[in-house]
Write a protein that holds these residues in place. Structure first.
Motif, PDB file in Angstrom:
ATOM      1  N   GLY A   8       9.483   9.477  -2.455  1.00 50.41           N
ATOM      2  CA  GLY A   8       8.724   8.566  -1.601  1.00 50.41           C
ATOM      3  C   GLY A   8       7.569   9.259  -0.907  1.00 50.41           C
ATOM      4  O   GLY A   8       6.469   8.700  -0.791  1.00 50.41           O
ATOM      5  N   LEU A   9       7.819  10.492  -0.445  1.00 53.85           N
ATOM      6  CA  LEU A   9       6.737  11.257   0.174  1.00 53.85           C
ATOM      7  C   LEU A   9       5.630  11.524  -0.842  1.00 53.85           C
ATOM      8  O   LEU A   9       4.435  11.444  -0.519  1.00 53.85           O
ATOM      9  CB  LEU A   9       7.285  12.573   0.719  1.00 53.85           C
ATOM     10  CG  LEU A   9       6.311  13.449   1.502  1.00 53.85           C
ATOM     11  CD1 LEU A   9       5.769  12.713   2.721  1.00 53.85           C
ATOM     12  CD2 LEU A   9       6.991  14.752   1.926  1.00 53.85           C
ATOM     13  N   GLY A  10       6.030  11.794  -2.086  1.00 59.12           N
ATOM     14  CA  GLY A  10       5.041  11.983  -3.138  1.00 59.12           C
ATOM     15  C   GLY A  10       4.235  10.722  -3.401  1.00 59.12           C
ATOM     16  O   GLY A  10       3.025  10.791  -3.667  1.00 59.12           O
ATOM     17  N   VAL A  11       4.901   9.565  -3.327  1.00 57.71           N
ATOM     18  CA  VAL A  11       4.199   8.290  -3.509  1.00 57.71           C
ATOM     19  C   VAL A  11       3.140   8.114  -2.423  1.00 57.71           C
ATOM     20  O   VAL A  11       1.996   7.717  -2.700  1.00 57.71           O
ATOM     21  CB  VAL A  11       5.199   7.117  -3.488  1.00 57.71           C
ATOM     22  CG1 VAL A  11       4.461   5.777  -3.385  1.00 57.71           C
ATOM     23  CG2 VAL A  11       6.065   7.137  -4.737  1.00 57.71           C
ATOM     24  N   ILE A  12       3.503   8.409  -1.177  1.00 58.83           N
ATOM     25  CA  ILE A  12       2.551   8.255  -0.069  1.00 58.83           C
ATOM     26  C   ILE A  12       1.354   9.185  -0.253  1.00 58.83           C
ATOM     27  O   ILE A  12       0.194   8.759  -0.171  1.00 58.83           O
ATOM     28  CB  ILE A  12       3.246   8.533   1.281  1.00 58.83           C
ATOM     29  CG1 ILE A  12       4.316   7.475   1.558  1.00 58.83           C
ATOM     30  CG2 ILE A  12       2.216   8.560   2.417  1.00 58.83           C
ATOM     31  CD1 ILE A  12       5.170   7.777   2.779  1.00 58.83           C
ATOM     32  N   VAL A  13       1.642  10.455  -0.505  1.00 58.12           N
ATOM     33  CA  VAL A  13       0.561  11.436  -0.650  1.00 58.12           C
ATOM     34  C   VAL A  13      -0.294  11.109  -1.870  1.00 58.12           C
ATOM     35  O   VAL A  13      -1.534  11.149  -1.814  1.00 58.12           O
ATOM     36  CB  VAL A  13       1.141  12.859  -0.755  1.00 58.12           C
ATOM     37  CG1 VAL A  13       0.040  13.871  -1.077  1.00 58.12           C
ATOM     38  CG2 VAL A  13       1.849  13.240   0.541  1.00 58.12           C
ATOM     39  N   GLY A  14       0.355  10.758  -2.979  1.00 64.19           N
ATOM     40  CA  GLY A  14      -0.388  10.432  -4.186  1.00 64.19           C
ATOM     41  C   GLY A  14      -1.251   9.199  -4.012  1.00 64.19           C
ATOM     42  O   GLY A  14      -2.406   9.166  -4.467  1.00 64.19           O
ATOM     43  N   ALA A  15      -0.702   8.173  -3.356  1.00 68.00           N
ATOM     44  CA  ALA A  15      -1.478   6.951  -3.125  1.00 68.00           C
ATOM     45  C   ALA A  15      -2.682   7.233  -2.236  1.00 68.00           C
ATOM     46  O   ALA A  15      -3.786   6.727  -2.481  1.00 68.00           O
ATOM     47  CB  ALA A  15      -0.590   5.883  -2.501  1.00 68.00           C
ATOM     48  N   LEU A  19      -6.473   6.834  -3.417  1.00 67.69           N
ATOM     49  CA  LEU A  19      -7.327   5.935  -2.638  1.00 67.69           C
ATOM     50  C   LEU A  19      -8.636   6.626  -2.277  1.00 67.69           C
ATOM     51  O   LEU A  19      -9.721   6.035  -2.373  1.00 67.69           O
ATOM     52  CB  LEU A  19      -6.590   5.494  -1.373  1.00 67.69           C
ATOM     53  CG  LEU A  19      -7.330   4.520  -0.447  1.00 67.69           C
ATOM     54  CD1 LEU A  19      -7.470   3.160  -1.120  1.00 67.69           C
ATOM     55  CD2 LEU A  19      -6.591   4.373   0.878  1.00 67.69           C
ATOM     56  N   LEU A  20      -8.544   7.891  -1.881  1.00 68.26           N
ATOM     57  CA  LEU A  20      -9.741   8.637  -1.494  1.00 68.26           C
ATOM     58  C   LEU A  20     -10.666   8.886  -2.679  1.00 68.26           C
ATOM     59  O   LEU A  20     -11.885   9.008  -2.505  1.00 68.26           O
ATOM     60  CB  LEU A  20      -9.338   9.967  -0.852  1.00 68.26           C
ATOM     61  CG  LEU A  20      -8.651   9.864   0.517  1.00 68.26           C
ATOM     62  CD1 LEU A  20      -8.199  11.238   0.989  1.00 68.26           C
ATOM     63  CD2 LEU A  20      -9.588   9.230   1.544  1.00 68.26           C
ATOM     64  N   THR A  21     -10.087   8.961  -3.875  1.00 66.00           N
ATOM     65  CA  THR A  21     -10.923   9.172  -5.059  1.00 66.00           C
ATOM     66  C   THR A  21     -11.537   7.874  -5.567  1.00 66.00           C
ATOM     67  O   THR A  21     -12.341   7.899  -6.505  1.00 66.00           O
ATOM     68  CB  THR A  21     -10.109   9.819  -6.196  1.00 66.00           C
ATOM     69  OG1 THR A  21      -9.063   8.924  -6.603  1.00 66.00           O
ATOM     70  CG2 THR A  21      -9.513  11.144  -5.747  1.00 66.00           C
ATOM     71  N   THR A  31      -1.253  -1.235  -0.167  1.00 66.47           N
ATOM     72  CA  THR A  31      -0.278  -1.583   0.873  1.00 66.47           C
ATOM     73  C   THR A  31       1.155  -1.606   0.350  1.00 66.47           C
ATOM     74  O   THR A  31       2.029  -0.924   0.914  1.00 66.47           O
ATOM     75  CB  THR A  31      -0.650  -2.923   1.532  1.00 66.47           C
ATOM     76  OG1 THR A  31      -1.889  -2.768   2.230  1.00 66.47           O
ATOM     77  CG2 THR A  31       0.429  -3.368   2.513  1.00 66.47           C
ATOM     78  N   PRO A  32       1.478  -2.357  -0.709  1.00 60.90           N
ATOM     79  CA  PRO A  32       2.875  -2.316  -1.171  1.00 60.90           C
ATOM     80  C   PRO A  32       3.287  -0.954  -1.710  1.00 60.90           C
ATOM     81  O   PRO A  32       4.445  -0.553  -1.549  1.00 60.90           O
ATOM     82  CB  PRO A  32       2.925  -3.394  -2.261  1.00 60.90           C
ATOM     83  CG  PRO A  32       1.512  -3.597  -2.688  1.00 60.90           C
ATOM     84  CD  PRO A  32       0.682  -3.344  -1.477  1.00 60.90           C
ATOM     85  N   ILE A  33       2.348  -0.225  -2.325  1.00 63.09           N
ATOM     86  CA  ILE A  33       2.699   1.093  -2.867  1.00 63.09           C
ATOM     87  C   ILE A  33       3.063   2.057  -1.743  1.00 63.09           C
ATOM     88  O   ILE A  33       4.118   2.706  -1.763  1.00 63.09           O
ATOM     89  CB  ILE A  33       1.537   1.664  -3.705  1.00 63.09           C
ATOM     90  CG1 ILE A  33       1.363   0.864  -4.998  1.00 63.09           C
ATOM     91  CG2 ILE A  33       1.790   3.134  -4.038  1.00 63.09           C
ATOM     92  CD1 ILE A  33       0.123   1.247  -5.786  1.00 63.09           C
ATOM     93  N   VAL A  34       2.196   2.167  -0.744  1.00 64.90           N
ATOM     94  CA  VAL A  34       2.419   3.163   0.301  1.00 64.90           C
ATOM     95  C   VAL A  34       3.630   2.800   1.155  1.00 64.90           C
ATOM     96  O   VAL A  34       4.386   3.683   1.598  1.00 64.90           O
ATOM     97  CB  VAL A  34       1.144   3.345   1.156  1.00 64.90           C
ATOM     98  CG1 VAL A  34       0.944   2.192   2.133  1.00 64.90           C
ATOM     99  CG2 VAL A  34       1.168   4.679   1.893  1.00 64.90           C
ATOM    100  N   TRP A  35       3.869   1.495   1.351  1.00 67.02           N
ATOM    101  CA  TRP A  35       5.034   1.106   2.148  1.00 67.02           C
ATOM    102  C   TRP A  35       6.333   1.259   1.374  1.00 67.02           C
ATOM    103  O   TRP A  35       7.389   1.498   1.968  1.00 67.02           O
ATOM    104  CB  TRP A  35       4.864  -0.309   2.697  1.00 67.02           C
ATOM    105  CG  TRP A  35       4.049  -0.270   3.948  1.00 67.02           C
ATOM    106  CD1 TRP A  35       2.724  -0.569   4.090  1.00 67.02           C
ATOM    107  CD2 TRP A  35       4.500   0.170   5.227  1.00 67.02           C
ATOM    108  NE1 TRP A  35       2.325  -0.352   5.391  1.00 67.02           N
ATOM    109  CE2 TRP A  35       3.393   0.103   6.109  1.00 67.02           C
ATOM    110  CE3 TRP A  35       5.723   0.617   5.724  1.00 67.02           C
ATOM    111  CZ2 TRP A  35       3.492   0.462   7.457  1.00 67.02           C
ATOM    112  CZ3 TRP A  35       5.817   0.975   7.063  1.00 67.02           C
ATOM    113  CH2 TRP A  35       4.714   0.895   7.913  1.00 67.02           C
ATOM    114  N   THR A  36       6.277   1.157   0.063  1.00 64.15           N
ATOM    115  CA  THR A  36       7.459   1.491  -0.737  1.00 64.15           C
ATOM    116  C   THR A  36       7.789   2.967  -0.572  1.00 64.15           C
ATOM    117  O   THR A  36       8.958   3.349  -0.412  1.00 64.15           O
ATOM    118  CB  THR A  36       7.214   1.161  -2.217  1.00 64.15           C
ATOM    119  OG1 THR A  36       6.987  -0.248  -2.354  1.00 64.15           O
ATOM    120  CG2 THR A  36       8.414   1.558  -3.068  1.00 64.15           C
TER     121      THR A  36
END
Length: 283
Positions: A8-15, A19-21, A31-36
């Motif tokens: 989950g931490l990887g999902v947040i950091v990766g998202a 997003l920045l790229t 929103t649904p990705i980072v909250w998952t």
């Protein structure tokens, strides 16, 4: 922390990185990705602290919390557009509006429900974590509300949940975030369902403080992550609407703590309709 928490931490950091790229798919579904990712992390933390969580020991409850989250947030969407069937401006929303949504209507609905399904789990798991750590010794003088106080709260709550549907006004938004907990928390208390009012009767304030703080934390994260997303929401309120932190008018942040109490009351009232026996929830 369990492996899925690190995932989950990887999902947040990766998202965040994608997003920045400028990755368009991630930006639209951010929103649904980072909250998952957040739910995975906080569930793993909760499991580590109390030995229970929605993804380890209480999966049925976790599913019910997610379903209640979707259903209840669609109710709030009705408050936001109580005359939606008229179309046009009446369907746009009184207090918040969405922008940059998925053009495919089926996928848009998937995105809505996916995002809505993370709301209650995120708050309840955050509250459980806070209850087991910062607030584990939170005690107050025992207070048991009198029947008259409970009756007044229920009456005020009933007015609060009905009035915004009858009188369409941008000024009534505070009622949406307090009406349901005024109505349902006393009912849960009376019927022996999980209730922070019942906790206060025994002098335990840990659940109440955990919920209030989880509203603040999750509310801040909602607004932080929403601000950078391509599919996002903005607000329109009549009081200090131009004074904002991210997209949220500053006074709007006052609504997050009672919203957490309201979500908890709504879930356990609905849960009580399915099972009238004693419950031992994660929170």
């Amino acid at each position: 922390m369990r492996g899925y928490g690190w995932a989950g931490l990887g999902v947040i950091v990766g998202a965040e990185a994608l997003l920045l790229t400028g990755a368009p798919t991630v930006a639209r579904w951010f929103t649904p990705i980072v909250w998952t990712g957040y739910v995975l992390v906080i569930d793993a933390v909760t499991a580590r602290l109390i030995g229970r969580s929605y993804l380890t020991t209480d999966r049925v409850e976790g599913l019910l919390v997610a379903l209640a989250s979707v259903a209840c947030w669609w109710l709030f969407e009705l408050y936001n557009a109580p005359r939606f069937w008229r179309g046009g401006v009446d369907a746009e929303g009184l207090w918040w509006r969405y922008h940059g949504l998925e053009p495919n209507l089926f996928l848009r609905r998937v995105g809505y429900d996916w995002a809505f399904a993370t709301i209650f789990p995120a708050m309840f798991l955050t509250a459980a974590t806070l209850r087991a750590t910062i607030f584990h010794r939170a005690r107050v003088r025992p207070w048991r509300p009198a029947p008259t106080v409970l009756a007044i709260a229920v009456a005020a709550g009933a007015i609060g949940v009905v009035l915004p549907l009858v009188v369409v006004s941008t000024w009534l938004v505070p009622l949406v975030w307090i009406g349901w907990f005024l109505l349902l928390e006393p009912l849960n208390f009376r019927r022996g369902r999980p209730s922070w009012l019942a906790d206060l009767a025994s002098g335990d304030a840990s659940r109440m403080f955990g919920l209030l703080a989880s509203g603040v934390i999750c509310g801040a994260l909602w607004e932080l992550w929403n601000y950078w997303a391509a599919a996002r929401w903005t607000y329109s309120v009549p009081y200090l609407g131009e004074v904002k932190i991210f997209e949220m008018p500053v006074l709007g942040y006052l609504g997050f703590p009672p919203f957490a109490l309201e979500a908890y009351a709504m879930y356990h009232w609905l849960r009580g309709l399915l099972d009238r026996g004693p419950l031992n929830p994660v929170l």
